[in-house]
Write a protein that holds these residues in place. Structure first.
Motif, PDB file in Angstrom:
ATOM      1  N   LEU A  47     -14.421 -12.046   6.731  1.00 49.18           N
ATOM      2  CA  LEU A  47     -14.648 -11.102   7.814  1.00 49.18           C
ATOM      3  C   LEU A  47     -15.861 -11.440   8.792  1.00 49.18           C
ATOM      4  O   LEU A  47     -16.836 -12.071   8.320  1.00 49.18           O
ATOM      5  N   GLU A  48     -15.415 -11.610  10.061  1.00 45.52           N
ATOM      6  CA  GLU A  48     -16.564 -11.862  10.873  1.00 45.52           C
ATOM      7  C   GLU A  48     -16.542 -10.942  12.263  1.00 45.52           C
ATOM      8  O   GLU A  48     -15.473 -10.596  12.635  1.00 45.52           O
TER       9      GLU A  48
ATOM     10  N   ALA B   3     -24.516 -14.822   7.376  1.00 47.89           N
ATOM     11  CA  ALA B   3     -23.523 -13.917   6.300  1.00 47.89           C
ATOM     12  C   ALA B   3     -24.479 -13.330   5.358  1.00 47.89           C
ATOM     13  O   ALA B   3     -25.241 -14.099   4.552  1.00 47.89           O
ATOM     14  N   LEU B   4     -24.191 -12.073   4.816  1.00 53.43           N
ATOM     15  CA  LEU B   4     -25.100 -11.624   3.617  1.00 53.43           C
ATOM     16  C   LEU B   4     -24.413 -12.390   2.500  1.00 53.43           C
ATOM     17  O   LEU B   4     -23.162 -12.789   2.298  1.00 53.43           O
ATOM     18  N   THR B   5     -25.368 -12.369   1.475  1.00 50.29           N
ATOM     19  CA  THR B   5     -24.814 -13.007   0.169  1.00 50.29           C
ATOM     20  C   THR B   5     -24.201 -12.402  -0.974  1.00 50.29           C
ATOM     21  O   THR B   5     -24.957 -11.280  -1.263  1.00 50.29           O
ATOM     22  N   ASP B  87     -10.430  -8.438  -2.529  1.00 45.98           N
ATOM     23  CA  ASP B  87     -11.501  -9.052  -2.236  1.00 45.98           C
ATOM     24  C   ASP B  87     -12.353  -7.818  -1.421  1.00 45.98           C
ATOM     25  O   ASP B  87     -11.781  -6.991  -0.956  1.00 45.98           O
ATOM     26  N   PHE B  88     -13.468  -7.803  -1.770  1.00 43.32           N
ATOM     27  CA  PHE B  88     -14.626  -6.815  -1.381  1.00 43.32           C
ATOM     28  C   PHE B  88     -15.612  -7.459  -0.600  1.00 43.32           C
ATOM     29  O   PHE B  88     -16.325  -8.565  -0.944  1.00 43.32           O
ATOM     30  N   TYR B  89     -15.812  -6.804   0.599  1.00 46.33           N
ATOM     31  CA  TYR B  89     -16.917  -7.229   1.644  1.00 46.33           C
ATOM     32  C   TYR B  89     -17.991  -6.277   1.727  1.00 46.33           C
ATOM     33  O   TYR B  89     -17.598  -5.055   2.038  1.00 46.33           O
ATOM     34  N   GLY B 102     -20.932  -9.453   4.590  1.00 41.41           N
ATOM     35  CA  GLY B 102     -20.890 -10.553   3.420  1.00 41.41           C
ATOM     36  C   GLY B 102     -19.949 -11.367   3.214  1.00 41.41           C
ATOM     37  O   GLY B 102     -18.916 -11.471   4.098  1.00 41.41           O
ATOM     38  N   SER B 103     -20.247 -12.475   2.277  1.00 42.38           N
ATOM     39  CA  SER B 103     -19.272 -13.622   2.182  1.00 42.38           C
ATOM     40  C   SER B 103     -18.138 -13.417   1.436  1.00 42.38           C
ATOM     41  O   SER B 103     -17.537 -14.108   1.511  1.00 42.38           O
TER      42      SER B 103
END
Lengths: 123, 110
Positions: A47-48, B3-5, B87-89, B102-103
């Motif tokens: 996501l961006e 982006a956060l890691t 998927d978790f962000y 995050g990635s």
């Protein structure tokens, strides 16, 4: 019941302008309780965050896109829009419109999402 | 902001607990109590499951919990279920009045 629906061309020519609209149903967008914004997701990638607007403020944009992007609001139509100039293949993505809730004290970021629309940039 | 890691993938058996980390900097994760987590099932829009580090929106399972220490935030899923596969962000507010994601982490239930 809130509904958010993205619309716009699914195919944009490289170097052109990507224009999308998010129609909001079930709540007025002219409100001190919500931020309205856009997030994108390139195929198979993460996501961006693109940016958002608050009803009485200028937009806030990701620094990497700030020179090319504008988010605007049409209060009368209860819609907000995204414009992204000088697009390249790297701008190919699913674009989601989003809503943040703001209580005046705390915020629930990106609490609501549209279903997303795929935009392909082709040469 | 970069982006956060996050780890690319985490897996666990049903009933187990798993933890996903999210590492940033003092300009984002470490500087604000504004870390959120999103679950994205295949082909669907993401859903907010944690905001302000450890708060859950109404309707989100108590099996999801969040925490933060320094520049690293964490999401724990307890009592892992097949339906948690997604998927978790993570996301954080930043010093530039923007948000950064995050990635992403793919959770697999074995």
């Amino acid at each position: 019941q809130l509904q958010m629906q993205e619309s716009g061309p699914g195919l944009v020519k490289a170097s052109g302008t990507l224009s999308l609209t998010c129609s909001v149903y079930g709540t007025p967008i002219r409100s001190e309780s919500y931020y309205w914004g856009w997030v994108r997701q390139p195929p198979g990638k993460g996501l961006e965050w693109i940016g958002n607007v608050f009803y009485n403020e200028n937009g806030h944009y990701d620094p990497s896109l700030e020179s090319r992007v504008t988010i605007s609001v049409d209060w009368s139509r209860n819609q907000f829009s995204l414009r992204l100039n000088s697009v390249t293949a790297a701008d190919t993505a699913v674009y989601y419109c989003t809503r943040d809730f703001w209580s005046g004290y705390y915020r629930r970021p990106l609490e609501d999402w549209g279903q997303g629309i795929l935009v392909t940039v082709a040469s | 902001h970069s982006a956060l890691t996050q780890p690319a993938s985490v897996s666990g058996s049903p009933g187990q607990s798993i933890t996903i980390s999210c590492t940033g900097t003092t300009s984002d994760v470490g500087g604000y109590e504004s870390v959120s987590w999103y679950q994205q099932r295949q082909g669907k829009a993401p859903e907010l499951i944690i905001f302000e580090v450890n708060s859950r929106p109404s309707g989100v399972s108590q099996r999801f919990s969040g925490s933060k220490s320094g520049n690293t935030a964490s999401l724990t899923i307890s009592g892992l279920r097949a339906e948690d596969e997604a998927d978790f962000y993570c996301s954080s507010y930043t010093s530039e009045n923007t948000y950064v994601f995050g990635s992403g982490t793919k959770v697999t239930v074995l």
